[in-house]
Scaffold this motif. Structure first.
Motif, mmCIF file in Angstrom:
data_model
loop_
_atom_site.group_PDB
_atom_site.id
_atom_site.type_symbol
_atom_site.label_atom_id
_atom_site.label_comp_id
_atom_site.label_asym_id
_atom_site.label_seq_id
_atom_site.Cartn_x
_atom_site.Cartn_y
_atom_site.Cartn_z
ATOM 1 N N GLU A 226 0.957 -1.297 0.041
ATOM 2 C CA GLU A 226 -0.216 -0.078 0.080
ATOM 3 C C GLU A 226 0.731 1.298 0.113
ATOM 4 O OE1 GLU A 226 -0.426 -2.534 1.954
ATOM 5 O OE2 GLU A 226 -2.268 -3.436 1.162
ATOM 6 N N SER A 227 1.924 1.217 0.767
ATOM 7 C CA SER A 227 2.759 2.470 0.861
ATOM 8 C C SER A 227 3.769 2.614 -0.515
ATOM 9 C CB SER A 227 3.863 2.412 2.146
ATOM 10 O OG SER A 227 4.503 1.356 1.944
ATOM 11 N N ALA A 228 3.906 1.430 -0.860
ATOM 12 C CA ALA A 228 4.786 1.725 -2.201
ATOM 13 C C ALA A 228 3.858 2.140 -3.289
ATOM 14 C CB ALA A 228 5.349 0.379 -2.549
ATOM 15 N N SER A 229 2.634 1.663 -3.505
ATOM 16 C CA SER A 229 1.742 2.225 -4.272
ATOM 17 C C SER A 229 1.474 3.743 -4.409
ATOM 18 C CB SER A 229 0.359 1.387 -4.193
ATOM 19 O OG SER A 229 0.623 -0.143 -4.622
ATOM 20 N N GLU A 230 1.052 4.048 -2.923
ATOM 21 C CA GLU A 230 0.874 5.530 -2.809
ATOM 22 C C GLU A 230 2.004 6.392 -3.198
ATOM 23 O OE1 GLU A 230 -0.294 8.458 0.784
ATOM 24 O OE2 GLU A 230 -0.406 6.176 1.083
ATOM 25 N N ASN A 231 3.308 6.050 -2.777
ATOM 26 C CA ASN A 231 4.580 6.813 -2.962
ATOM 27 C C ASN A 231 4.732 6.617 -4.708
ATOM 28 O OD1 ASN A 231 5.098 7.263 -0.297
ATOM 29 N ND2 ASN A 231 6.475 5.364 -0.362
ATOM 30 N N ALA A 232 4.358 5.638 -5.258
ATOM 31 C CA ALA A 232 4.596 5.513 -6.742
ATOM 32 C C ALA A 232 3.724 6.847 -7.557
ATOM 33 C CB ALA A 232 4.518 4.250 -6.979
ATOM 34 N N ARG A 233 2.518 6.422 -6.969
ATOM 35 C CA ARG A 233 1.316 7.325 -7.747
ATOM 36 C C ARG A 233 1.625 8.755 -7.609
ATOM 37 N NH1 ARG A 233 -2.176 3.132 -5.389
ATOM 38 N NH2 ARG A 233 -2.850 1.899 -7.013
ATOM 39 N N GLU A 234 2.177 9.096 -6.455
ATOM 40 C CA GLU A 234 2.495 10.518 -5.964
ATOM 41 C C GLU A 234 3.716 11.066 -7.030
ATOM 42 O OE1 GLU A 234 3.468 10.999 -1.921
ATOM 43 O OE2 GLU A 234 1.499 10.744 -1.365
ATOM 44 N N SER A 235 4.582 10.262 -7.063
ATOM 45 C CA SER A 235 5.876 10.515 -7.849
ATOM 46 C C SER A 235 5.154 10.537 -9.481
ATOM 47 C CB SER A 235 6.823 9.335 -7.975
ATOM 48 O OG SER A 235 7.425 9.367 -6.565
ATOM 49 N N LEU A 236 4.632 9.750 -9.780
ATOM 50 C CA LEU A 236 3.904 9.839 -11.186
ATOM 51 C C LEU A 236 2.961 10.940 -11.535
ATOM 52 C CD1 LEU A 236 2.968 6.034 -11.479
ATOM 53 C CD2 LEU A 236 4.819 6.886 -12.913
ATOM 54 N N ALA A 237 2.194 11.407 -10.581
ATOM 55 C CA ALA A 237 1.445 12.590 -10.676
ATOM 56 C C ALA A 237 2.433 13.807 -10.862
ATOM 57 C CB ALA A 237 0.665 12.707 -9.420
ATOM 58 N N GLN A 238 3.593 13.939 -10.057
ATOM 59 C CA GLN A 238 4.440 15.088 -10.477
ATOM 60 C C GLN A 238 5.017 14.836 -11.752
ATOM 61 O OE1 GLN A 238 6.947 14.605 -6.953
ATOM 62 N NE2 GLN A 238 5.615 15.225 -5.572
ATOM 63 N N ILE A 239 5.507 13.667 -12.128
ATOM 64 C CA ILE A 239 6.000 13.382 -13.486
ATOM 65 C C ILE A 239 5.090 14.017 -14.524
ATOM 66 C CG2 ILE A 239 6.961 11.834 -15.227
ATOM 67 C CD1 ILE A 239 8.065 10.241 -12.866
ATOM 68 N N ARG A 240 3.850 13.627 -14.372
ATOM 69 C CA ARG A 240 2.723 14.027 -15.381
ATOM 70 C C ARG A 240 2.590 15.230 -15.543
ATOM 71 N NH1 ARG A 240 -0.202 9.527 -13.179
ATOM 72 N NH2 ARG A 240 0.088 7.549 -14.625
ATOM 73 N N LEU A 241 2.475 16.074 -14.327
ATOM 74 C CA LEU A 241 2.264 17.358 -13.996
ATOM 75 C C LEU A 241 3.509 18.275 -14.905
ATOM 76 C CD1 LEU A 241 0.398 19.690 -12.790
ATOM 77 C CD2 LEU A 241 1.944 19.841 -10.859
ATOM 78 N N ILE A 242 4.695 17.950 -14.668
ATOM 79 C CA ILE A 242 5.598 18.682 -15.111
ATOM 80 C C ILE A 242 5.675 18.517 -16.730
ATOM 81 C CG2 ILE A 242 8.293 18.862 -15.457
ATOM 82 C CD1 ILE A 242 8.341 17.877 -12.268
#
Length: 366
Positions: A226-242
């Protein structure tokens, strides 16, 4: 009407070219950066599928959600983790970079615990524990073009290819998988794992076990699925935003170029618009006349931008030696729709100006 639009675009070649160039730059940027985002997303999702239902232990600063992990977890620590109450099984991998790929030394007799139980074989079999054999990931197989029974030399040690994996969409696709014992022998440097998978007896106590490991071994990073998925989604969201932020800015610049082009077109065609209105042309026909020009430029810019974006993606994959960046159908559709939307929006104001032209004043040249 389309013939007239094409004729007008050809009569102002430089202006048309610069306007289309702005669209091309915007779409190329979106496709190139978007393909990297899509590729990273695919790799991370594949990685998360492998760790699903397990507790993942690495050295601090080597968390797997950010890419292939590094660092060292000693076999002594692994033995101690096995003694923690509620732990059913502990299995490890050792990852070593080798050229453009990664050698994965795994405890292959515990494949289910390290996430390899769900990875399908395209052909052949898994390397045997303690044998000088290797199973090749999907992209590694494509790169080396080795058949079953062929050998590959790793640091002077020949490993026989015994299997090829199906594509899993993770970093495993770029790996060569052998027994941990063999990899430890090839690279030496002590007994350790890069990443350790802890399988709890019951998923409901995963958090309790992970807290216990953190308490006893503060030098380790511990993550549940669960924590790995949450961290990954946050990182991916930042990448998409940039990614899309940069593309959006580039495309907005192109939009102002379109507005400028169409306003100049309206100014130059005032007399023509006046004559069209005088002989009975409707406001809708006048507006359509200008939208046709912008849509043609938008379509040309979109497809040329897609072409250059695809070339850029291919060049990037060749440069890094793996198919990380991916141009997906969704990315293509988004890019075209986005470009056409910007083009149409940019034409609204000039089209309204054209619609409001007074025919008598326009014909008189006022």
């Amino acid at each position: 009407m389309i013939d007239l639009a094409l004729k007008d675009l050809r009569s102002h070649r430089m202006r048309t070219f610069l306007t289309i160039l702005g669209i091309v730059i915007g779409i190329t940027t979106i496709v190139s950066l978007g393909s990297i985002s899509s590729g990273i997303n695919s790799l991370v999702e594949g990685q998360l599928n492998i760790v699903s239902g397990k507790i993942v232990v690495t050295q601090h600063g080597a968390e797997p959600a950010s890419g292939p992990p590094s660092g060292k977890v000693s076999t002594d620590i692994v033995d101690e983790i096995r003694q923690i109450s509620g732990v059913e099984e502990v299995a490890g991998m050792r990852l070593e970079h080798w050229g453009d790929f990664m050698i994965n030394g795994a405890e292959l007799d515990k494949r289910d615990s390290i996430g390899l139980g769900q990875v399908e074989l395209e052909e052949g079999d898994w390397a045997e524990v303690g044998a000088y054999e290797v199973t090749m990931g999907y992209h590694a197989k494509e790169q080396y073009d080795l058949n079953l029974g062929d050998s590959i030399s790793v640091e002077g040690v020949d490993l026989r290819v015994v299997g090829h994996l199906e594509e899993v969409g993770g970093f495993m696709d770029f790996g060569l998988i052998t027994s941990w014992v063999i990899l430890d022998e090839i690279f030496e440097d002590g007994d350790f794992f890069t990443i350790v998978f802890v399988k709890p007896q019951d998923l409901s106590i995963s958090k309790e076990i992970s807290e216990k490991i953190k308490e006893e071994f503060p030098e380790l990073s511990v993550e549940t699925t669960e924590s790995a998925s949450e961290n990954a989604r946050e990182s991916l969201a930042q990448i998409r935003l940039i990614t899309f932020g940069i593309g959006f800015i580039a495309t907005i610049v192109a939009m102002f170029g379109i507005i400028n082009t169409m306003i100049m077109s309206v100014h130059e065609k005032r007399r023509q618009i006046g004559i069209m209105k005088a002989i009975g042309a409707t406001k809708r026909q006048i507006v359509t006349r200008f939208f046709e020009e912008s849509i043609i430029m938008g379509l040309v810019g979109s497809f040329v931008g897609l072409f250059f974006g695809y070339l850029g993606t291919s060049a990037l994959n060749v440069q890094i030696g793996m198919k990380m960046a991916r141009v997906t159908p969704g990315l293509v559709a988004f890019s075209v729709i986005f470009a056409m939307s910007i083009t149409i929006i940019a034409t609204i104001y000039p089209a309204i100006k054209a619609m409001k032209v007074d025919p008598i004043s326009a014909i008189r040249g006022n």
